[in-house]
Design an enzyme around this catalytic site. Structure first.
Site, PDB file in Angstrom:
ATOM      1  N   ASP A 183       0.944  -1.237  -0.053  1.00 61.54           N
ATOM      2  CA  ASP A 183       0.052  -0.125  -0.138  1.00 61.54           C
ATOM      3  C   ASP A 183       0.800   1.359  -0.094  1.00 61.54           C
ATOM      4  O   ASP A 183       1.663   1.177   0.722  1.00 61.54           O
ATOM      5  CB  ASP A 183      -0.818   0.062   1.154  1.00 61.54           C
ATOM      6  CG  ASP A 183      -1.509   1.273   1.135  1.00 61.54           C
ATOM      7  OD1 ASP A 183      -2.862   1.379   0.564  1.00 61.54           O
ATOM      8  OD2 ASP A 183      -1.400   2.226   2.233  1.00 61.54           O
ATOM      9  N   GLU A 267      -1.358  -1.347  -5.564  1.00 61.89           N
ATOM     10  CA  GLU A 267      -2.271  -0.564  -5.850  1.00 61.89           C
ATOM     11  C   GLU A 267      -2.060  -0.080  -7.391  1.00 61.89           C
ATOM     12  O   GLU A 267      -1.075   0.666  -7.647  1.00 61.89           O
ATOM     13  CB  GLU A 267      -2.637   0.336  -4.963  1.00 61.89           C
ATOM     14  CG  GLU A 267      -3.030  -0.029  -3.693  1.00 61.89           C
ATOM     15  CD  GLU A 267      -2.946   1.219  -2.604  1.00 61.89           C
ATOM     16  OE1 GLU A 267      -4.124   1.606  -2.154  1.00 61.89           O
ATOM     17  OE2 GLU A 267      -1.871   1.828  -2.289  1.00 61.89           O
ATOM     18  N   ASP A 346      -2.491   1.240   6.932  1.00 64.84           N
ATOM     19  CA  ASP A 346      -1.703   0.981   5.660  1.00 64.84           C
ATOM     20  C   ASP A 346      -1.579  -0.677   5.476  1.00 64.84           C
ATOM     21  O   ASP A 346      -1.473  -1.137   4.486  1.00 64.84           O
ATOM     22  CB  ASP A 346      -0.572   2.118   5.661  1.00 64.84           C
ATOM     23  CG  ASP A 346      -0.832   3.270   5.426  1.00 64.84           C
ATOM     24  OD1 ASP A 346      -1.850   3.736   5.090  1.00 64.84           O
ATOM     25  OD2 ASP A 346       0.038   4.397   5.917  1.00 64.84           O
TER      26      ASP A 346
END
Length: 365
Positions: A183, A267, A346
């Protein structure tokens, strides 16, 4: 697929003079072609296309014999560059194209159609009319796979970017050993599903005072003076130092992640769109999310490992323990769920990224 490799080059004094002269001629053609498009639109109510300007190029070269020293492919790329600038303007991705000075036209490109490229000498690149230029090739590359060469002058140094074609495997056989989700954030540049947080050194913020001072000193120098030229180089070196610090740190992070993992899930963030948020734009640019993805991707490709991007939707809000949506704003840094899971937000998101990546690969988490 194409990957890009970035190296420092060391031209001789004579080669450097030729490179500067080539940049001058390219910039002159760019400005002439832009002026040509503007005048044509005012006179006829429509602009010129790349094809039309390319057809005019032989006549222009005849009228300006100094262009005999520059390869046609380099000049064609100048016209393509202008055409891209217009397309970006019409697509509302950029402002109307501007005339370039020597500080804003600092690179030349030899496109794929360039056939006289010679990598016969290891650590050298050959450019017609300029010769063999030494490359500080700190990473291996296959010269036969090089499709595009871009040479850039920045902060008193010359660099080369090589676009290299890499064969993409049609099917990847996955032997699962170790998988990780990542992340990306601002407080931590990267958080992993293993619970590791890579801090953000905030290089730009730390150097901002020096950069502002150097910028003020530049603004006080007389335009066209030697002192102004010297100050521009000092400012460029400060910016280069920040960029090098960021690049070095991201190389270390990506090397460590790829070395210890076989599947890397990240991501698929739309960084350009996120940069439109002026409050976060500087922090996002300084974190270098796009650069981190690029480093992870090419290192994974080189090591025969899997790199996959996943949709970031709800990765921060979904509980990695039970799947329940737990809404929270950016100020809340700890994920707490009714199921009892309490974890850094996170890291929670990184675990969800990992699950989604494995799902896309058809692997049970």
């Amino acid at each position: 697929m194409m990957i890009c490799k970035h190296f420092l080059i060391e031209p001789t004094k004579e080669q450097e003079e030729k490179l500067f002269y080539t940049l001058y001629l390219c910039r002159k053609l760019y400005n002439y072609s832009l002026d040509q498009r503007i005048k044509h639109y005012k006179e006829y109510g429509k602009g010129l296309t790349y094809e039309e300007q390319q057809n005019m190029l032989p006549k222009y070269k005849k009228e300006h014999p100094e262009y005999k020293t520059v390869q046609s492919q380099i000049l064609q790329d100048v016209l393509r560059r202008l055409d891209r600038a217009y397309k970006n303007f019409f697509d509302k991705r950029a402002k109307y194209p501007k005339f370039k000075d020597r500080y804003h036209y600092t690179s030349i490109t030899l496109p794929q159609c360039e056939a006289k490229r010679n990598f016969g000498k290891e650590g050298y690149v050959y450019i017609k009319n300029i010769g063999h230029i030494k490359i500080k090739a700190h990473r291996n590359f296959d010269p036969t796979k090089v499709k595009t060469i871009n040479i850039k002058y920045h902060a008193g140094k010359w660099y080369i970017n090589l676009s290299i074609e890499v064969e993409e495997e049609k099917e990847k056989t996955v032997i699962r050993k170790k998988a990780i989700g990542i992340d990306k954030g601002i407080n931590s540049i990267a958080a992993t599903s293993d619970g590791e947080l890579y801090s953000n050194p905030r290089w730009l913020q730390k150097s901002e005072k020096k950069l502002k001072k150097a910028q003020r000193q530049l603004s006080r120098k007389k335009k066209g003076s030697k002192n102004r030229e010297k100050q521009k180089k000092r400012l460029a070196k400060l910016h280069e130092k920040v960029a090098n610090q960021r690049r070095d740190y991201l190389h270390k992070i990506s090397y460590n992640i790829v070395k210890h993992n076989d599947i890397i899930c990240v991501e698929d963030l739309q960084v350009k769109n996120m940069m439109k948020n002026h409050k976060l734009a500087k922090s996002i640019a300084n974190a270098g999310w796009g650069m981190l993805d690029a480093f992870l991707e090419y290192k994974a490709e080189r090591e025969g490992k899997i790199f996959i991007k996943v949709n970031p939707a709800y990765t921060s809000q979904r509980c990695s323990g039970c799947g329940r949506i737990v809404e929270k704003d950016l100020s809340v840094r700890v994920h707490k769920c009714e199921c009892g899971l309490e974890i850094d937000r996170d890291v929670n998101a990184a675990i969800n990224v990992l699950y989604e990546g494995l799902r896309q690969l058809g692997i049970t988490a």
